[in-house]
Design an enzyme around this catalytic site. Sequence first.
Site, PDB file in Angstrom:
ATOM      1  N   GLU A   1      46.596  38.490  36.249  1.00 35.42           N
ATOM      2  CA  GLU A   1      45.763  37.848  37.483  1.00 35.42           C
ATOM      3  C   GLU A   1      45.703  37.451  38.975  1.00 35.42           C
ATOM      4  O   GLU A   1      47.039  36.057  38.439  1.00 35.42           O
ATOM      5  CB  GLU A   1      44.511  36.742  37.057  1.00 35.42           C
ATOM      6  CG  GLU A   1      43.632  36.131  38.275  1.00 35.42           C
ATOM      7  CD  GLU A   1      42.455  35.168  37.173  1.00 35.42           C
ATOM      8  OE1 GLU A   1      41.491  35.243  38.164  1.00 35.42           O
ATOM      9  OE2 GLU A   1      43.412  34.672  35.819  1.00 35.42           O
TER      10      GLU A   1
ATOM     11  N   HIS B   1      35.336  29.862  40.785  1.00 37.76           N
ATOM     12  CA  HIS B   1      34.274  31.133  40.792  1.00 37.76           C
ATOM     13  C   HIS B   1      33.227  30.373  41.691  1.00 37.76           C
ATOM     14  O   HIS B   1      32.429  30.193  41.897  1.00 37.76           O
ATOM     15  CB  HIS B   1      33.372  30.668  39.719  1.00 37.76           C
ATOM     16  CG  HIS B   1      34.308  31.987  38.500  1.00 37.76           C
ATOM     17  ND1 HIS B   1      33.757  33.362  37.243  1.00 37.76           N
ATOM     18  CD2 HIS B   1      34.865  31.428  38.226  1.00 37.76           C
ATOM     19  CE1 HIS B   1      34.554  33.415  37.165  1.00 37.76           C
ATOM     20  NE2 HIS B   1      34.736  33.086  36.857  1.00 37.76           N
TER      21      HIS B   1
ATOM     22  N   HIS C   1      37.310  34.097  26.246  1.00 43.59           N
ATOM     23  CA  HIS C   1      37.535  32.769  26.919  1.00 43.59           C
ATOM     24  C   HIS C   1      37.572  31.651  26.043  1.00 43.59           C
ATOM     25  O   HIS C   1      37.505  30.741  26.202  1.00 43.59           O
ATOM     26  CB  HIS C   1      35.729  32.239  27.654  1.00 43.59           C
ATOM     27  CG  HIS C   1      35.506  33.222  29.132  1.00 43.59           C
ATOM     28  ND1 HIS C   1      33.824  32.733  29.460  1.00 43.59           N
ATOM     29  CD2 HIS C   1      36.124  33.438  30.153  1.00 43.59           C
ATOM     30  CE1 HIS C   1      33.979  33.586  30.274  1.00 43.59           C
ATOM     31  NE2 HIS C   1      35.230  33.848  30.760  1.00 43.59           N
TER      32      HIS C   1
ATOM     33  N   HIS D   1      36.621  37.251  41.146  1.00 45.05           N
ATOM     34  CA  HIS D   1      35.251  36.986  42.348  1.00 45.05           C
ATOM     35  C   HIS D   1      35.755  36.058  43.195  1.00 45.05           C
ATOM     36  O   HIS D   1      37.925  35.909  43.310  1.00 45.05           O
ATOM     37  CB  HIS D   1      34.817  35.892  41.057  1.00 45.05           C
ATOM     38  CG  HIS D   1      35.942  35.203  40.307  1.00 45.05           C
ATOM     39  ND1 HIS D   1      37.095  33.625  40.687  1.00 45.05           N
ATOM     40  CD2 HIS D   1      36.838  35.368  38.983  1.00 45.05           C
ATOM     41  CE1 HIS D   1      37.529  33.146  39.492  1.00 45.05           C
ATOM     42  NE2 HIS D   1      38.296  34.130  38.758  1.00 45.05           N
TER      43      HIS D   1
ATOM     44  N   TYR E   1      41.975  44.736  26.462  1.00 43.34           N
ATOM     45  CA  TYR E   1      41.779  43.907  25.213  1.00 43.34           C
ATOM     46  C   TYR E   1      40.696  44.857  23.956  1.00 43.34           C
ATOM     47  O   TYR E   1      40.337  45.378  23.925  1.00 43.34           O
ATOM     48  CB  TYR E   1      40.500  42.825  25.091  1.00 43.34           C
ATOM     49  CG  TYR E   1      40.776  42.040  26.390  1.00 43.34           C
ATOM     50  CD1 TYR E   1      41.409  40.697  26.402  1.00 43.34           C
ATOM     51  CD2 TYR E   1      39.788  42.516  28.024  1.00 43.34           C
ATOM     52  CE1 TYR E   1      41.276  40.193  27.920  1.00 43.34           C
ATOM     53  CE2 TYR E   1      40.115  42.207  28.918  1.00 43.34           C
ATOM     54  CZ  TYR E   1      40.898  41.042  28.736  1.00 43.34           C
ATOM     55  OH  TYR E   1      41.145  40.309  30.294  1.00 43.34           O
TER      56      TYR E   1
ATOM     57  N   ARG F   1      45.754  39.987  30.746  1.00 42.09           N
ATOM     58  CA  ARG F   1      44.918  40.144  31.787  1.00 42.09           C
ATOM     59  C   ARG F   1      46.785  40.107  32.826  1.00 42.09           C
ATOM     60  O   ARG F   1      46.932  38.794  32.517  1.00 42.09           O
ATOM     61  CB  ARG F   1      44.099  39.515  31.246  1.00 42.09           C
ATOM     62  CG  ARG F   1      43.080  39.190  32.655  1.00 42.09           C
ATOM     63  CD  ARG F   1      41.690  38.559  33.057  1.00 42.09           C
ATOM     64  NE  ARG F   1      41.858  37.661  31.876  1.00 42.09           N
ATOM     65  CZ  ARG F   1      41.259  36.356  31.324  1.00 42.09           C
ATOM     66  NH1 ARG F   1      40.939  37.488  29.806  1.00 42.09           N
ATOM     67  NH2 ARG F   1      41.478  35.367  30.856  1.00 42.09           N
TER      68      ARG F   1
ATOM     69  N   ASP G   1      43.638  30.501  40.782  1.00 40.49           N
ATOM     70  CA  ASP G   1      43.160  30.678  39.028  1.00 40.49           C
ATOM     71  C   ASP G   1      44.510  31.895  38.698  1.00 40.49           C
ATOM     72  O   ASP G   1      44.425  33.026  39.752  1.00 40.49           O
ATOM     73  CB  ASP G   1      42.186  30.893  39.394  1.00 40.49           C
ATOM     74  CG  ASP G   1      40.958  31.784  38.256  1.00 40.49           C
ATOM     75  OD1 ASP G   1      42.227  32.192  36.951  1.00 40.49           O
ATOM     76  OD2 ASP G   1      40.212  32.165  38.399  1.00 40.49           O
TER      77      ASP G   1
ATOM     78  N   HIS H   1      34.483  43.100  31.508  1.00 44.01           N
ATOM     79  CA  HIS H   1      34.305  42.185  32.656  1.00 44.01           C
ATOM     80  C   HIS H   1      34.898  42.570  33.797  1.00 44.01           C
ATOM     81  O   HIS H   1      35.301  43.617  34.272  1.00 44.01           O
ATOM     82  CB  HIS H   1      35.108  40.578  32.372  1.00 44.01           C
ATOM     83  CG  HIS H   1      36.602  41.051  32.611  1.00 44.01           C
ATOM     84  ND1 HIS H   1      37.590  41.203  33.484  1.00 44.01           N
ATOM     85  CD2 HIS H   1      37.123  40.425  31.571  1.00 44.01           C
ATOM     86  CE1 HIS H   1      38.982  41.022  33.399  1.00 44.01           C
ATOM     87  NE2 HIS H   1      38.526  40.718  31.457  1.00 44.01           N
TER      88      HIS H   1
ATOM     89  N   ASP I   1      46.101  31.433  31.252  1.00 47.85           N
ATOM     90  CA  ASP I   1      45.111  32.005  32.299  1.00 47.85           C
ATOM     91  C   ASP I   1      45.068  30.422  32.560  1.00 47.85           C
ATOM     92  O   ASP I   1      44.315  29.505  32.269  1.00 47.85           O
ATOM     93  CB  ASP I   1      43.808  32.381  31.984  1.00 47.85           C
ATOM     94  CG  ASP I   1      42.656  32.327  33.089  1.00 47.85           C
ATOM     95  OD1 ASP I   1      42.700  32.122  34.136  1.00 47.85           O
ATOM     96  OD2 ASP I   1      42.049  33.560  33.187  1.00 47.85           O
TER      97      ASP I   1
ATOM     98  N   ASP J   1      31.004   2.395  28.367  1.00 46.13           N
ATOM     99  CA  ASP J   1      31.079   2.285  29.828  1.00 46.13           C
ATOM    100  C   ASP J   1      32.182   2.873  30.867  1.00 46.13           C
ATOM    101  O   ASP J   1      32.492   2.174  31.794  1.00 46.13           O
ATOM    102  CB  ASP J   1      31.036   0.510  29.945  1.00 46.13           C
ATOM    103  CG  ASP J   1      32.366   0.311  29.169  1.00 46.13           C
ATOM    104  OD1 ASP J   1      32.893   0.471  28.695  1.00 46.13           O
ATOM    105  OD2 ASP J   1      33.045  -1.075  29.427  1.00 46.13           O
TER     106      ASP J   1
ATOM    107  N   GLU K   1      42.103  41.403  38.984  1.00 50.00           N
ATOM    108  CA  GLU K   1      42.371  40.795  37.470  1.00 50.00           C
ATOM    109  C   GLU K   1      41.463  41.604  36.381  1.00 50.00           C
ATOM    110  O   GLU K   1      41.200  40.923  35.086  1.00 50.00           O
ATOM    111  CB  GLU K   1      41.818  38.552  37.261  1.00 50.00           C
ATOM    112  CG  GLU K   1      40.041  38.773  37.287  1.00 50.00           C
ATOM    113  CD  GLU K   1      39.842  37.483  37.024  1.00 50.00           C
ATOM    114  OE1 GLU K   1      39.844  36.947  35.600  1.00 50.00           O
ATOM    115  OE2 GLU K   1      39.307  36.585  37.372  1.00 50.00           O
TER     116      GLU K   1
END
Length: 444
Positions: free
Chosen positions: A412, A362, A240, A355, A393, A410, A268, A351, A257, A34, A389
Amino acid sequence: MNPFAARRARLAQQMQPGAVAVLQTAPEVLRNADSEYPYRHDSHFYYLSGFTEPQAVVVVVAARGAAPARSILFCREKNIEHETWTGFRYGPDGARSSFGFDEAYPIDELDAQMARLLADCPALWYPVGRDNAFDARVARWLGAVRAQARSGVLAPAALHDVLGVLDEMRVIKDEAELALMQRAADISGAAHARAMRAARPGMWEYEIEAELLHEFRRNGAQYPAYTPIVAAGANACILHYNSNNAQARDGDLLLIDAGCEFDSYAADITRTWPVNGRFSAPQKALYQLVLAAQQAAIEAVVPGRPYSDIHAAALRVLTQGMLELGLIDKGKYASLDDAIAERAYAPFYMHGTGHWLGLDVHDAGQYRDSAVEGKPSRALQPGMVLTVEPGIYVRPADGVPEQFWHIGIRIEDDVVVTADGCRVLTWAAPKTVDDIEALMRGAA
């Protein structure tokens, strides 16, 4: 007029006279037994209402003839017994006055009221096909109206997807939204700086994540805007990655990130830095390349320029640097343009460069102009907020210099388009080599 009422008025102006728009918030979701997951309202619903309780629906009725536009909220009734267990409820009367609605009713009256509101309504706007149960409920409302046909009552002749209109409204942020996004950016930048100060070789990724979360909550942010990525060493090459359970070793770079959500708006930010406080020569070479690519991309954020120019600017700098550093074999390509056309950069940068950002990390909105033949990249406009960003890699592979293996970087930032260029919201998070190293040795 509060910003939510102003948005409802703008939506009404884009609908046919007398048309009705209806939008429900997100449902509560059980985690186990619950206990529910922490509740988070639907972003489109919140954009129109400012209302954060579950079990709620907003209705907007467009003006027709002498009848003005109006907005209606359906929500839970006041219930002191339930409030003892689960907290304050506005109830219809409190919600109407607090959020600027013209009318408000208990949520249990929704079906009966919608059958009345849709009578002789020319068009219904709602999230078509988004939720099967809600689609079925709409069908029942329409059926109830059609059942009155012998009395001369007409059902809506057209159905429209309200989300398309709301998405385009949400692309351009108003001053209230920008103020909240700046606050989210400031908190998130401070969290990244805190993580840099706290990190030491031997710490676990989750320990450093805890520093971020502490700073978010300490400053009033309600949640992380998304699951933080805290990736040490080779983990930074997983775009990710969010297991956050490895140990950061001396000599590792740490890619974080992470951004908070403040009053429903997201930040972000990504920063990459050495756990021991000093970049090695190979790390510094790649880092400076990504930083230069980001700077070129930020300089492309100018009103009137196509959104795609941002990615193109980053690609040119990154690809040129990859050629110079030996990541890409110069002998295979006649020119930089040839290397870009043949996607020579793709093994190391796979990538996009950003965005939209807003109520969702996003965020809503199209990246192409669907009104123009061929759907070219849409032109940037003041009030748009986006991330910039670029990254690199490097995984072990034949022909790739070993000194760069397992390095993931990266950088960003969150950027708002202004009348004459852009403004970086996330300036509080250190990102130059000198600033990062100074902060980590306690000199800043």
